[in-house]
Design a protein around this motif. Structure first.
Motif, PDB file in Angstrom:
ATOM      1  N   GLY A 124      53.433  35.835  48.491  1.00  0.00           N
ATOM      2  CA  GLY A 124      51.999  35.789  48.727  1.00  0.00           C
ATOM      3  C   GLY A 124      51.217  36.924  48.102  1.00  0.00           C
ATOM      4  O   GLY A 124      49.988  36.919  48.127  1.00  0.00           O
ATOM      5  N   PHE A 139      52.206  38.116  44.907  1.00  0.00           N
ATOM      6  CA  PHE A 139      52.634  38.217  43.516  1.00  0.00           C
ATOM      7  C   PHE A 139      52.553  36.871  42.798  1.00  0.00           C
ATOM      8  O   PHE A 139      53.054  36.725  41.690  1.00  0.00           O
ATOM      9  CB  PHE A 139      54.078  38.754  43.490  1.00  0.00           C
ATOM     10  N   GLY A 140      51.905  35.887  43.457  1.00  0.00           N
ATOM     11  CA  GLY A 140      51.803  34.551  42.873  1.00  0.00           C
ATOM     12  C   GLY A 140      53.180  34.022  42.512  1.00  0.00           C
ATOM     13  O   GLY A 140      54.139  34.119  43.289  1.00  0.00           O
ATOM     14  N   GLU A 146      50.803  36.370  36.543  1.00  0.00           N
ATOM     15  CA  GLU A 146      49.647  37.281  36.469  1.00  0.00           C
ATOM     16  C   GLU A 146      50.094  38.717  36.206  1.00  0.00           C
ATOM     17  O   GLU A 146      49.530  39.414  35.363  1.00  0.00           O
ATOM     18  CB  GLU A 146      48.830  37.222  37.759  1.00  0.00           C
ATOM     19  N   TYR A 147      51.118  39.166  36.946  1.00  0.00           N
ATOM     20  CA  TYR A 147      51.545  40.561  36.797  1.00  0.00           C
ATOM     21  C   TYR A 147      52.350  40.781  35.528  1.00  0.00           C
ATOM     22  O   TYR A 147      52.452  41.900  35.035  1.00  0.00           O
ATOM     23  CB  TYR A 147      52.316  41.016  38.048  1.00  0.00           C
ATOM     24  N   PHE A 201      50.673  42.633  32.899  1.00  0.00           N
ATOM     25  CA  PHE A 201      50.585  44.092  33.000  1.00  0.00           C
ATOM     26  C   PHE A 201      51.883  44.774  32.592  1.00  0.00           C
ATOM     27  O   PHE A 201      51.878  45.863  32.040  1.00  0.00           O
ATOM     28  CB  PHE A 201      50.227  44.507  34.431  1.00  0.00           C
ATOM     29  N   ILE A 247      39.964  37.936  53.459  1.00  0.00           N
ATOM     30  CA  ILE A 247      40.515  39.299  53.401  1.00  0.00           C
ATOM     31  C   ILE A 247      39.540  40.310  53.985  1.00  0.00           C
ATOM     32  O   ILE A 247      38.325  40.112  53.911  1.00  0.00           O
ATOM     33  CB  ILE A 247      40.876  39.667  51.935  1.00  0.00           C
ATOM     34  N   ILE A 279      48.619  44.253  45.618  1.00  0.00           N
ATOM     35  CA  ILE A 279      47.200  43.886  45.694  1.00  0.00           C
ATOM     36  C   ILE A 279      46.323  45.125  45.494  1.00  0.00           C
ATOM     37  O   ILE A 279      45.284  45.063  44.864  1.00  0.00           O
ATOM     38  CB  ILE A 279      46.918  43.177  47.036  1.00  0.00           C
ATOM     39  N   MET A 281      44.254  42.560  29.864  1.00  0.00           N
ATOM     40  CA  MET A 281      44.197  43.164  31.197  1.00  0.00           C
ATOM     41  C   MET A 281      45.025  44.434  31.229  1.00  0.00           C
ATOM     42  O   MET A 281      46.185  44.433  30.851  1.00  0.00           O
ATOM     43  CB  MET A 281      44.784  42.192  32.214  1.00  0.00           C
ATOM     44  N   THR A 295      40.961  48.356  36.720  1.00  0.00           N
ATOM     45  CA  THR A 295      41.652  47.285  35.997  1.00  0.00           C
ATOM     46  C   THR A 295      40.609  46.410  35.308  1.00  0.00           C
ATOM     47  O   THR A 295      39.640  45.985  35.934  1.00  0.00           O
ATOM     48  CB  THR A 295      42.473  46.415  36.969  1.00  0.00           C
ATOM     49  N   GLY A 302      40.998  40.290  46.616  1.00  0.00           N
ATOM     50  CA  GLY A 302      42.188  41.081  46.877  1.00  0.00           C
ATOM     51  C   GLY A 302      42.651  41.705  45.575  1.00  0.00           C
ATOM     52  O   GLY A 302      42.136  42.721  45.130  1.00  0.00           O
ATOM     53  N   CYS A 303      43.625  41.046  44.933  1.00  0.00           N
ATOM     54  CA  CYS A 303      44.248  41.622  43.741  1.00  0.00           C
ATOM     55  C   CYS A 303      43.316  41.628  42.527  1.00  0.00           C
ATOM     56  O   CYS A 303      43.417  42.502  41.680  1.00  0.00           O
ATOM     57  CB  CYS A 303      45.534  40.871  43.410  1.00  0.00           C
ATOM     58  N   VAL A 308      43.454  39.683  40.058  1.00  0.00           N
ATOM     59  CA  VAL A 308      44.117  39.211  38.845  1.00  0.00           C
ATOM     60  C   VAL A 308      44.645  37.781  38.969  1.00  0.00           C
ATOM     61  O   VAL A 308      45.271  37.262  38.052  1.00  0.00           O
ATOM     62  CB  VAL A 308      45.269  40.162  38.416  1.00  0.00           C
ATOM     63  N   GLY A 309      44.395  37.143  40.124  1.00  0.00           N
ATOM     64  CA  GLY A 309      44.759  35.730  40.256  1.00  0.00           C
ATOM     65  C   GLY A 309      45.995  35.441  41.071  1.00  0.00           C
ATOM     66  O   GLY A 309      46.426  34.290  41.154  1.00  0.00           O
ATOM     67  N   ALA A 310      46.579  36.470  41.685  1.00  0.00           N
ATOM     68  CA  ALA A 310      47.862  36.261  42.355  1.00  0.00           C
ATOM     69  C   ALA A 310      47.754  36.010  43.860  1.00  0.00           C
ATOM     70  O   ALA A 310      48.536  35.245  44.412  1.00  0.00           O
ATOM     71  CB  ALA A 310      48.776  37.462  42.112  1.00  0.00           C
ATOM     72  N   CYS A 311      46.802  36.641  44.523  1.00  0.00           N
ATOM     73  CA  CYS A 311      46.856  36.652  45.994  1.00  0.00           C
ATOM     74  C   CYS A 311      46.081  35.503  46.650  1.00  0.00           C
ATOM     75  O   CYS A 311      46.261  35.262  47.846  1.00  0.00           O
ATOM     76  CB  CYS A 311      46.394  37.995  46.532  1.00  0.00           C
ATOM     77  N   ARG A 333      40.157  30.193  42.132  1.00  0.00           N
ATOM     78  CA  ARG A 333      40.148  31.644  42.297  1.00  0.00           C
ATOM     79  C   ARG A 333      38.922  32.225  41.599  1.00  0.00           C
ATOM     80  O   ARG A 333      38.795  32.091  40.379  1.00  0.00           O
ATOM     81  CB  ARG A 333      41.415  32.243  41.682  1.00  0.00           C
TER      82      ARG A 333
END
Lengths: 302, 255
Positions: free
Chosen positions: A21, A23-24, A28-29, A32, A59, A267, B1, B88, B216-217, B219-222, B240
């Motif tokens: 939940g 880190f998809g 996306e990461y 980076f 959130i 996050i 990014m 970011t 949140g993040c 960047v599209g993950a949360c 998102r």
């Protein structure tokens, strides 16, 4: 220096896994940093059918932490297998598929589907505080923990991790129940149910009213629970709850975790998990540790 | 990014509860950003980053505008020259103008005017008409910046203490037949988006809005910043705001 750990026969190059939940499905990461640097990834929770999740806001920042109420938004297991799994298969990383559902049949269905993929492990979420049906309902009473674990284990062709809720009478009893049901490992803690209020509007900040609390504020609770579980069960423990640094990783392992999951930190900072992996050997050196396996459960109580 | 360590070069008040924060990369240069894209700014002492749309950009310096609305922005006011934090960027899709969009209306409310001011920099060869709304005279900003780039700049205040009395959507409607815009770009509070959506529908003009959700993040993950967006088949999907947006076709947003 050795950072590799093994859980239920699955080898991790380091004990750092990203928590479900946060880190998809990894893409996306990976923009980076190459996520192959991590020990493992635990995917966003997948369900039988696509889910839209809860209304926004989802959130809120709280002292030293955050509340979320995403509500298991996900594309459904079929779309996940077709569209997201191929990316993870190309990565040199242990993939753990996190599965969720509203009834036994849902969990069985998703576990069967996830078993057909190249993922190495399956993590069963019976501790989501943000969905009305199922979710945490399966994770509260030891009997139901044992029952659902046994049923999913029967169809699950990968090592099964049961993710436990801290919102229970005694988490160690539930961990034992998961072990009795055939779980290969347990992960803990999921988020702590909480609430945030806007005093001006007198309304909850989250549209879902309550949400799951995570971040550094839950770390002491998580450490205590990991240690309680470690002293009661034989199966390996994956510890999580507010891990922000390599120092935190070492503390969780001393409490009894074989590996850890990094959640909210991703996050707060997109580089968090990668930075923690890179800091680990330096932190081990500071603590005079040459093999991470040596410190698992090494807490000195006298 | 990319995640950058930056240092503050300026943090100045430009109107009541409205500030502009400028910062430079500690090392290297910023990646190119386009209008409507945003960044996630780490506020010292807080965990969750806060999203801000781009106001001014060059590869050595970025400016964002912010209204003081809560704990995060209250802390930002205290940032001083030389303070360091992480950012970011670039994040989000940004506004994309098509070749047929020759006459462009920029419709902004409060701090939402800031991201619109960068549209004429990303797309210089268009005709711009801006309509900027504020609560009252003490909160008016961005007027001189906008009038440098726009053929027409109209400022409205809710109480008439500066410019035209009323909302910017009302000021725009009075001049719509005269301007005949090809597209409207909107950024502002939800009631303004609703009013803009009615105008766009009534006059048959396409419009693109920048959405705002708690993130949140970034960047599209949360999946925290989900917003309801109508799909081609008539269904509604949770998109998102950070990665699929923040810019969406206004008529597709469920407001």
């Amino acid at each position: 220096m050795n950072t590799a750990v093994k859980i239920a026969g699955v080898q991790f190059k380091n004990p750092i896994i990203t928590a479900s939940g946060t880190f998809g499905f990894g893409q996306e990461y990976d923009k980076f940093y190459d996520i192959s640097a991590l020990g493992g990834i635990c995917t966003k929770g997948v369900t039988r059918e696509p889910r839209k999740g809860n209304a926004a806001p989802r959130i809120a920042e709280t002292p030293s932490g955050m509340l979320n109420s995403v509500g298991l938004q996900n594309p459904g297991v079929d779309v996940f297998v077709k569209e997201d799994m191929p990316f993870l298969e190309k990565k040199d990383i242990v993939t753990i598929v996190n599965i969720a559902g509203s009834c036994e049949d849902d969990y069985i269905y998703v576990a069967e589907k996830a078993s057909e993929t190249k993922a190495q492990m399956i993590e069963m979420n019976i501790s989501c505080p943000n969905v009305k049906a199922g979710g945490m309902a399966f994770g509260i009473y030891p009997d139901s923990v044992k029952n659902i674990t046994a049923k999913v284990k029967k169809v699950c062709k990968k090592p099964l991790i049961v993710k436990l809720s801290p919102n229970v009478a005694d988490i160690a009893t539930n961990a034992l129940a998961a072990q009795d049901g055939g779980a290969d490992a347990v992960s803990l803690i999921n988020t702590v149910t909480g609430m945030a209020i806007n005093r001006f509007t007198r309304k909850p900040i989250l549209a879902n009213v309550t949400g799951g609390l995570s971040g550094p504020c839950v770390k002491p609770i998580a450490l205590r629970m990991v240690n309680e579980v470690y002293r009661r069960v034989q199966i390996p423990i994956i510890g999580l709850g507010g891990i922000m640094s390599a120092a935190d990783v070492i503390e969780f392992m001393i409490a009894g975790a074989t590996a850890v999951q990094v959640g909210s930190a991703n996050i707060f900072d997109p580089m968090a998990a990668f930075n923690i992996v890179n800091e680990l050997t330096k932190e081990m050196e500071c603590c005079k540790i040459s093999n991470v396996n040596d410190i698992i459960g090494s807490l000195i109580l006298s | 990014m990319k995640d950058y360590l930056v240092r503050v070069t300026e943090n100045k008040k430009v109107a009541e509860d409205l500030y502009e924060l400028t910062f430079a990369p500690k090392v290297g240069k910023f990646e190119q950003m386009k209008c409507g894209q945003f960044l996630q700014l780490q506020i010292p002492g807080l965990l969750l980053r806060r999203p801000f749309c781009l106001y001014k950009f060059d590869s050595d310096s970025i400016t964002v505008a912010y209204a003081v609305v809560g704990k995060g922005t209250e802390k930002m006011v205290k940032l001083k020259k030389g303070d360091e934090f992480k950012v970011t960027l670039p994040l989000g899709n940004g506004w994309t103008l098509q070749d047929k969009h020759k006459k462009v209306v920029l419709l902004g409310g409060g701090v939402g005017c800031a991201p619109l001011a960068y549209v004429p920099i990303t797309y210089p060869d268009r005709e711009y008409f801006s309509f900027l709304g504020f609560a009252d005279k003490s909160k008016v900003a961005f007027e001189s910046e906008m009038s440098k780039k726009c053929k027409l700049t109209v400022v409205t205040t809710d109480n008439g203490s500066y410019g035209e009395k009323g909302f910017p959507t009302q000021a725009l409607e009075k001049r719509l037949r005269e301007i005949q815009p090809d597209v409207i770009l909107v950024c502002g509070p939800r009631p303004m988006l609703k009013a803009a959506a009615r105008l766009a529908l009534a006059y048959g003009i396409s419009a693109y809005a920048s959405t705002e959700e708690r993130m949140g993040c970034g960047v599209g993950a949360c999946l925290v910043c989900a917003c309801a967006v109508k799909q081609a088949d008539g269904s509604v999907a949770m998109k998102r705001a950070c990665a699929d947006g923040p810019i969406f076709k206004l008529e597709d947003l469920v407001l």
